[in-house]
Design an enzyme around this catalytic site. Sequence first.
Site, mmCIF file in Angstrom:
data_model
loop_
_atom_site.group_PDB
_atom_site.id
_atom_site.type_symbol
_atom_site.label_atom_id
_atom_site.label_comp_id
_atom_site.label_asym_id
_atom_site.label_seq_id
_atom_site.Cartn_x
_atom_site.Cartn_y
_atom_site.Cartn_z
ATOM 1 N N ARG A 225 78.878 8.711 17.183
ATOM 2 C CA ARG A 225 78.758 9.885 17.668
ATOM 3 C C ARG A 225 78.941 10.529 18.512
ATOM 4 N NH1 ARG A 225 81.961 9.197 12.963
ATOM 5 N NH2 ARG A 225 81.847 10.938 11.463
ATOM 6 N N GLU A 254 86.039 16.237 21.951
ATOM 7 C CA GLU A 254 87.072 15.549 21.435
ATOM 8 C C GLU A 254 88.477 15.974 21.559
ATOM 9 O OE1 GLU A 254 84.632 11.738 20.098
ATOM 10 O OE2 GLU A 254 85.489 12.881 18.072
ATOM 11 N N HIS A 273 88.311 8.016 19.686
ATOM 12 C CA HIS A 273 87.687 7.848 18.120
ATOM 13 C C HIS A 273 88.703 7.493 17.454
ATOM 14 C CE1 HIS A 273 84.792 10.547 15.563
ATOM 15 N NE2 HIS A 273 84.732 9.193 15.207
#
Length: 307
Positions: A225, A254, A273
């Site tokens: 994370r 993000e 991601h």
Amino acid sequence: MMIYLNEHIHPEALETVGRHAEIVQDYSQIEEIHAIIVRTEPVTREIIEKAKNLKVIGKHGIGYDNIDVEAAKELGVSVVYTPTANFQAVAELIVTLMSSTSRNIVQNVERIKGGKLTTNAPADLVGTEMVGKTVALIGMGNVALTAAAILRNGYQMNITGYDPFVSNEKATSLGIKKYDSVAELLPEADYINVSVPLTDTTRNIISENELRLCKRSAILINTSRGGTVNETDLYQALKDGTIRAAASDVFVTEPPTLDHPLIQLENFVPTPHIGASTEESMYRMGTTVVREVLTVLAGDKAKYHVL
């Protein structure tokens, strides 16, 4: 029933939702929503409080830090997730990023595509082999252990680790040399892998102090994370050569943009991601979260429940 779903999930999972409920993509009818399914989209206290008929929130993935779990608990809303669905995919990405950074793959590709290549096997991009090196696992959950098995069996790597929730006996049985702190773990590591949830205790688990304990040849991988590794400190460490290279699939904000300082560094490899983004993982996560949500809506107990 009405289910909120506004992010991509596997088509078969989406079809299943559509057979059982009306799918909505905004909160214009928030008081009528019975379930929410999310990947990275936040589910705040405000949303939960407004959704008067909300029974369950389904997280498409392992980490559920984007959901206000405390608010859900207070308001009697179940939270379900998919803890076993994507660890193979993320583990394979960890190994991929280790290999990529070890061999300077991105730099070589960019040099060719940018028309800047003047010779085969550029002397300034000589890589390093992974065989027999030591990898430090910060966090020893399913993802890290799956990656460790690949690294041990495929590269004969030595596996060390830190995880306060894993006993010394368990670590030994897995062939892992366990340390009692991150600080003790880092000095001998050639590769450092971060696989922890984002909590008050793991936020900035790698920052300036920890980075200064590393070998200058160390490579850091983060697929957990954004926020577990201090991005400002990592930037400085990569820029001044405190460590050799890093790769990250996760960021505080993000997706990352070109103005992010880390993106400017040649010895940093970013991915957006994509840890769980394989066909197989998307199928497992999608079908699992939909099954769990529908189970709760039917009045039964889910298999993978946070609350």
